[in-house]
Structure formats: C-alpha cells, structure tokens
Write a protein that holds these residues in place. Sequence first.
Motif: not given
Length: 497
Positions: A345-354
């Motif tokens: 989820x963090x990886x997905x959120x990181x991509x989305x946040x980026x």
Amino acid sequence: MPMVIGVAAGLVLAAIIVLVGLFKLMWRVAEPNEALVISGSKHRTEGLGEGMGFRIVTGRGTLVLPGVQAVRKLSLDLNETELSVDCVTQQGIPLRVRGVVIFKVGDDFVSIANAARRFLDQQKMMSDRVHNVFAGHLRSIVGGLTVEDMIRDREKLTGQTRAACGTEMEKLGLIVDSLQIHEIEDPTGYIKNLAMPHAAAVQRDARIAQAEANLRATEAEQAAFARMSEATRDSEILQAGYQAERDKAAASSRQAGPLADAAARQEVVVQETRVAELEAHRREQQLQADVRKPADAQAYEKRTLAEAERDARISAAQAKAKETELAAAAEATRVKAAAAAEAQATEARGLAAAKATRATGEAEAAATQARGLAQAESAKAQGLAEAEAIKARAAALAENQEAVVAQQLAENWPQIVEAGASAFGNVEHMVLLNGAEGMSEMFAKALTMGGTGLGLARQLLASMNQNGDAPNGQSPAAPSPRSKPIPITEEVNGVRN
C-alpha cells in the motif's frame, strides 16, 4: 573256342599271381623300431654326402629290386650295458664304480648312417664298445675327484661322464638315454673310516640322551618318593587331629551335666531378655500407631496438596506460555502479512503521492506565479496609497497635531492597554486593598508607568509609523504575546475575597 578263353584266363590269372609275388618280393616295410638300409644304387640322403651307396627308410614301405639292391635291418631298440670300472681317486685311493648305461641308435638319418657303418653286422658287440668308451672316461674323471666329492655329489660325476662321452657316442650314431651310478665300492675301508667320526658323534649323542633320560627318570622317582612321604605325613597329621577331636568329645561328654545346667540358666536369661525386648517393641509400635502415623499422614497430606498446587501452577504457567507463544506466532504472522500489505500500500501510495505531488507542484507553481503577479500589482497599488496617506497625514499633522494624536489613540487604544498590562505578566499573585478604588489606582498607575499616557501613545504611534502602518489600522502591528491570567484577590478592611 571255349578252350582258348580258358587258356587266356589261366594265363591272365597266372600273370596276376606272378605280379603279386614279384611285388611282395620287391616291397619292404620298415617296422617302428627298425631302419631299412638299402644298398646297391646311389642315393642322396639329407644330411649325408652324395654317393654314399645306400638308402635309409624308416616307418614306411619301399620297393627293392632283387639281385640289384640289398636290404638289411638296423634295430632302433634300447640297449643296456653294465659298468664295473676300477678307478683311482685324486687321493690315490682305489675304488670300484658300478653303474648302468642305457643307449640306442639315434632316430635321425645321420645317426642311423653312422651306426650302420659301424654296427650293421656287429650289433651284438655294440654293448662292449659302449662299455669300453664309458670305462675310459669314467677312470679319467674319477682320477680328478676326491672320495668326499664322489660321495656327496654323485650327480656331478654322472654329468661329467655323460658330457665327456657325448662326442664319441655321437660319432658312433648312438645317444645315451640314462646313466646311473649305483654303487661305489671301497676295498681299503676309507669310506668306512670317514663315517667313524660321525658314528662316534652319534653314539656320544645317544649316550648323552640316555644319561639325560636316566637323570629325568631318577628325578621323577625321587619326586614321587617325596610326594609319598608328604602323603604319609599328611595322613598322620589328620589321624592325630581326629584323635584330638575324639579326646575333646570325650571331655565334653564328661562336662555335659554342668554345661547343661549353665545352658538352661542362660536360656532362661535369654528368654527374659527377649520378653523385655518384645515389650519395648510393642510400646514402640503403639507409639508409632498413635503419634507418628497420624503426623506422617498429615505431613503427607500437606505435601501432596502442596505438590498438587505446585503442579497446577506449573501446568497453568505452561498453558499460559503455550497460549502466549501461539498468540505471539499468530501476531507475528499477522504483523508480517500486515507489513507486506502495508509495504504494497505504501508503495502504491508513494506512486500516487508522487504523481499528486507532481501535479500539485505544477499547479502551485502556476498559482505562485499568478499570486506573485497579483501581489506585485497589489504592493504597487498599496505603496501608492500609503504614499498618498502619509502625505495627507503629514499635512493634517501640520495643521492639527492634537486631533490626529487623539484619533490615533482612539484607534490603537486596545494595543495601548495590552502594552500597559504587560507589566503584570510576571506577577503570580496580587493583593488588592481598598476594594474597587485600589483596582482603579492600580490600572491608572499601570497606564502612566514609564511616562504619561500621551507620551506612551506617541511612542506607539512612532513605532507604528516606522513599521509602515497606516493610521487607519490597515496593517496593525502584531499584538504582543498575552501573559497568563493573574489571580487577583480582593481584600477589604483586611479580609480577602
């Protein structure tokens, strides 16, 4: 006509008979143990010179012309001759050597031809010739040896004799199959004398062996006599012991009466002692049953209860530990799964946040650019307005200074009051006297502290003017930090409220 045929048949039959008779007369066959020597014509035989005048046939048949060729037989059988030769050794000792030689005509054509030339008509004299040859060589060989050599190594004598006679036997067409030395006779007794030292040594060894055997036999006899003496002594000792026992038994029988009385008295004492011991044992058993057994039962009960309680606690602790272990394992599994999910989820959120940050940054950049342009225009307009206001205030101040100051005091009165109240910021507890009058005096002193109110107002106005604030309060100065509330206690006529 039949007579002519019969005569012709008789002639033919007679001719056949004559031919068969002539063939049998002319055909000669060599036996396996003989050789045919055919003379009367020149023949070339392998190994022989040309023009020998005879032909040799072995093991097969051949035609012989009667009246033209002569056929004679040469025996190939074994022949034997006895040797009895008087010799003298190297030491000058006369000896007589007895032996036997077994020989025959050689099987090759050369040997047969040589033997045929020498013995064809004298085959009975062949043994004498061989005896003479071996006798001469045997005397020569024995003359170079000692008696000891001949006795100890007869094979050497035999070998030298065969080697010496080999050439001459080959010339005679003969071969030696065997040569044996049977006996060496000694007329002077030299050989017997040679044996005497050995015989004496053997006799000596025999006498020594016999003496040693006699010695061992004597020692064995003496040992046997000693054992017999020991056995006699042991027997006498045993007999003496038995006699002593018999004497002791007789003395004991004589003292049986007094001993019986003493034994009876001793038995009485023993029985009384046993009765006392049994009574003491009974009292001890009674004590065990009345006191010790109940005490042991109580101690056993307490110990059993304590052990049961301890086992229960241990079981509960083990169950708790097992439960905790299972819970920890489950929690670890859950945390591991949650961590994996959180990582995804963090990886997905990181991509989305980026992506969002990138979009936001681009939007903020555009907005910042727009705000910068707007602020520049606003600052420009505000600067112009402030310049006009300062210009108007300067003109008004030049005309009516007191009115302007009063107006500014009215506009900034809250800040003035707050600045005056800051003097009480570090006061934790204050005692007011005289009730409301004391409160009024305190606030008046606070407002006039550090100068008059007008001086304070002027200072505040000067400060605001230096910071570029408008008199109408468009950009007021930041208020000073408020102090914490001061607890006030009102005391009237010495009484606190």
